[in-house]
Design an enzyme around this catalytic site. Structure first.
Site, PDB file in Angstrom:
ATOM      1  N   ARG A   1      31.761  56.308  39.230  1.00  0.00           N
ATOM      2  CA  ARG A   1      32.637  55.006  39.737  1.00  0.00           C
ATOM      3  C   ARG A   1      32.522  54.713  41.159  1.00  0.00           C
ATOM      4  NH1 ARG A   1      39.068  55.833  39.354  1.00  0.00           N
ATOM      5  NH2 ARG A   1      38.698  55.989  37.085  1.00  0.00           N
TER       6      ARG A   1
ATOM      7  N   ARG B   1      27.732  47.791  44.503  1.00  0.00           N
ATOM      8  CA  ARG B   1      27.445  48.196  43.275  1.00  0.00           C
ATOM      9  C   ARG B   1      25.951  48.920  43.304  1.00  0.00           C
ATOM     10  NH1 ARG B   1      30.036  43.374  42.448  1.00  0.00           N
ATOM     11  NH2 ARG B   1      31.962  43.557  40.990  1.00  0.00           N
TER      12      ARG B   1
ATOM     13  N   ASN C   1      27.955  49.954  36.240  1.00  0.00           N
ATOM     14  CA  ASN C   1      27.401  49.220  37.554  1.00  0.00           C
ATOM     15  C   ASN C   1      26.294  50.252  38.247  1.00  0.00           C
ATOM     16  OD1 ASN C   1      28.244  46.511  37.863  1.00  0.00           O
ATOM     17  ND2 ASN C   1      30.217  47.365  38.228  1.00  0.00           N
TER      18      ASN C   1
ATOM     19  N   ARG D   1      36.392  34.936  35.892  1.00  0.00           N
ATOM     20  CA  ARG D   1      37.230  34.877  37.340  1.00  0.00           C
ATOM     21  C   ARG D   1      37.096  33.470  38.097  1.00  0.00           C
ATOM     22  NH1 ARG D   1      34.957  40.991  39.023  1.00  0.00           N
ATOM     23  NH2 ARG D   1      36.925  42.017  38.466  1.00  0.00           N
TER      24      ARG D   1
ATOM     25  N   HIS E   1      25.348  40.203  38.938  1.00  0.00           N
ATOM     26  CA  HIS E   1      26.584  40.697  38.623  1.00  0.00           C
ATOM     27  C   HIS E   1      26.784  41.295  40.032  1.00  0.00           C
ATOM     28  CE1 HIS E   1      30.681  42.207  37.582  1.00  0.00           C
ATOM     29  NE2 HIS E   1      30.252  43.251  37.660  1.00  0.00           N
TER      30      HIS E   1
ATOM     31  N   THR F   1      38.946  48.536  38.442  1.00  0.00           N
ATOM     32  CA  THR F   1      39.219  47.412  37.687  1.00  0.00           C
ATOM     33  C   THR F   1      39.272  47.843  36.202  1.00  0.00           C
ATOM     34  OG1 THR F   1      37.073  46.604  37.423  1.00  0.00           O
ATOM     35  CG2 THR F   1      38.229  46.107  39.401  1.00  0.00           C
TER      36      THR F   1
END
Length: 332
Positions: free
Chosen positions: A99, A106, A138, A169, A193, A248
Site C-alpha cells: 500500500r 506511486r 500502483n 475526479r 496515472h 482511498t
C-alpha cells in the site's frame, strides 16, 4: 427416511457448474473489497472469487459478502489462498500489492510490487488463460507493463485502470465549478496515472460547447479563473484522502466496476485507461499510458487518436521516458 432436501426437491438434471461470467479480485484490502462490492451491486458476475495471502481476513470478507446474498444477484461467492478458486474467470482484477504510504510517490512502490506480481500473474494465467487482466495496483502504468510481460497475453487483454479515476475526479470538480452534473461535463486526463498526468484542455466541453473556445486562457498561467487548479486538485486528491482517512477506496472501487461493466457487457464505451502505446504519439518504447480506449469483451480493441497540442504531446513523451527509465531497471 429420505433427507429433507430429497423430500422437498426432485432433481431433474445432474449439472456441472461452469461459470459464464466469473470475475476474480486478487487482494482483499480496502481497494479490493471496494471493487468487489461495487461489482456485486452492479450484478456483473455469476460468480465472484476473492484471493489473498491473509487467510483469516480473506475468509471473513467472503463470509461477510455471502451473508448479504439475499440482497445481491450473484449466486456464488468463493475465496481461497489457492488460485484454483479463480478458474474460468472472464476478468481478473489485480489490487494486491504494497500500500502507498502517506507522502510516498506511486513510483516508489514499484519494485516491492513487481515481486508480488511475479507470484500472482503466473497463477492467474494458469487457471484462466483466456481472461482479461485489469491492473489497479500502483504504480498502475508500470505494473500493467509488468503484468503484460509476465503473462505473455496479447496487449488488448492487459488493461490498467489508469486515468479512469483521474478523469472522473476532474469531471466532478468541473461540475462543481459549473453547477452541472459530472456526467454532462466532458474532460479527459491522459498519460500517467498520478503526478505527471496530462489534462486535455482543448477537449473540455459541456453539451459540445468547448470551454477553451469561450475562455482561451483555460489551463494557462494567465487564466484569471485558475482552471489549472482543478487539475492540481485531481493530482493532490489521492494524497489528501490518504492523509485524512488512511487510504482511498470508494471512488477507485466504483471506477473499476465501471470498467468491468464495459468488459462484461461488451459495451464498447471509451475510457481513459492504460494501454501499450508503442508506435503512437511518438513513443518508441513498451510503455503503458492512458489514452481514450474502446473497451469491450476482448479488452481494448481500439484507441482514439486524440489531437494534442505540441506541449501536451511533449508531456506524454516525457512521462513515457520517465516510466521507461524505471521499467528498464526492474528485476523480473
Amino acid at each position: 427416511m429420505a433427507a429433507l432436501k430429497d423430500q422437498l426437491i426432485h432433481n431433474l438434471l445432474k449439472e456441472e457448474h461452469v461459470p459464464q461470467n466469473k470475475i476474480t479480485v486478487v487482494g482483499v484490502g480496502a481497494v479490493g473489497m471496494a471493487c468487489a462490492i461495487s461489482i456485486l451491486m452492479k450484478d456483473l458476475a455469476d460468480e465472484l472469487a476473492l484471493v489473498d495471502v491473509m487467510e483469516d481476513k480473506l475468509k471473513g470478507e467472503m463470509m461477510d459478502l455471502q451473508h448479504g446474498s439475499l440482497f445481491l444477484r450473484t449466486p456464488k461467492i468463493v475465496s481461497g489462498k489457492d488460485y484454483s478458486v479463480t478458474a474460468n474467470s472472464k476478468l481478473v482484477i489485480i489490487t494486491a500489492g504494497a500500500r502507498q504510504q502517506e507522502g510516498e510517490s506511486r513510483l516508489n512502490l514499484v519494485q516491492r510490487n513487481v515481486n508480488i506480481f511475479k507470484f500472482i500473474i503466473p497463477n492467474v494465467v494458469k487457471y484462466s488463460p483466456h481472461c482479461k487482466l485489469l491492473v489497479v495496483s500502483n504504480p498502475v502504468d508500470i505494473l500493467t507493463y509488468v503484468a503484460w510481460k509476465i503473462s505473455g497475453f496479447p496487449k488488448n487483454r492487459v488493461i490498467g485502470s489508469g486515468c479512469n479515476l483521474d478523469s472522473a475526479r476532474f469531471r466532478y470538480l468541473m461540475g462543481e465549478r459549473l453547477g452541472v452534473h459530472a456526467l454532462s461535463c466532458h474532460g479527459w486526463i491522459l498519460g500517467e496515472h498520478g503526478d505527471s498526468s496530462v489534462p486535455v484542455w482543448s477537449g473540455m466541453n459541456v453539451a459540445g460547447v468547448s470551454l477553451k473556445t469561450l475562455h482561451p486562457e483555460l489551463g494557462t498561467d494567465a487564466d484569471k479563473e485558475q482552471w489549472k487548479q482543478v487539475h492540481k486538485q485531481v493530482v493532490d486528491s489521492a494524497y489528501e484522502v490518504i492523509k485524512l482517512k488512511g487510504y482511498t477506496t470508494w471512488a477507485i472501487g466504483l471506477s473499476v466496476a465501471d470498467l468491468a461493466e464495459s468488459i462484461m457487457k461488451n459495451l464498447r464505451r471509451v475510457h481513459p485507461i492504460s494501454t501499450m502505446l508503442k508506435g503512437l504519439y511518438g513513443i518508441k518504447e513498451d510503455v503503458f499510458l492512458s489514452v481514450p480506449c474502446v473497451l469491450g469483451q476482448n479488452g481494448i480493441s481500439d484507441v482514439v487518436k486524440v489531437t494534442l497540442t505540441s506541449e501536451e504531446e511533449a508531456h506524454l513523451k516525457k512521462s513515457a521516458d520517465t516510466l521507461w527509465g524505471i521499467q528498464k531497471e526492474l528485476q523480473f
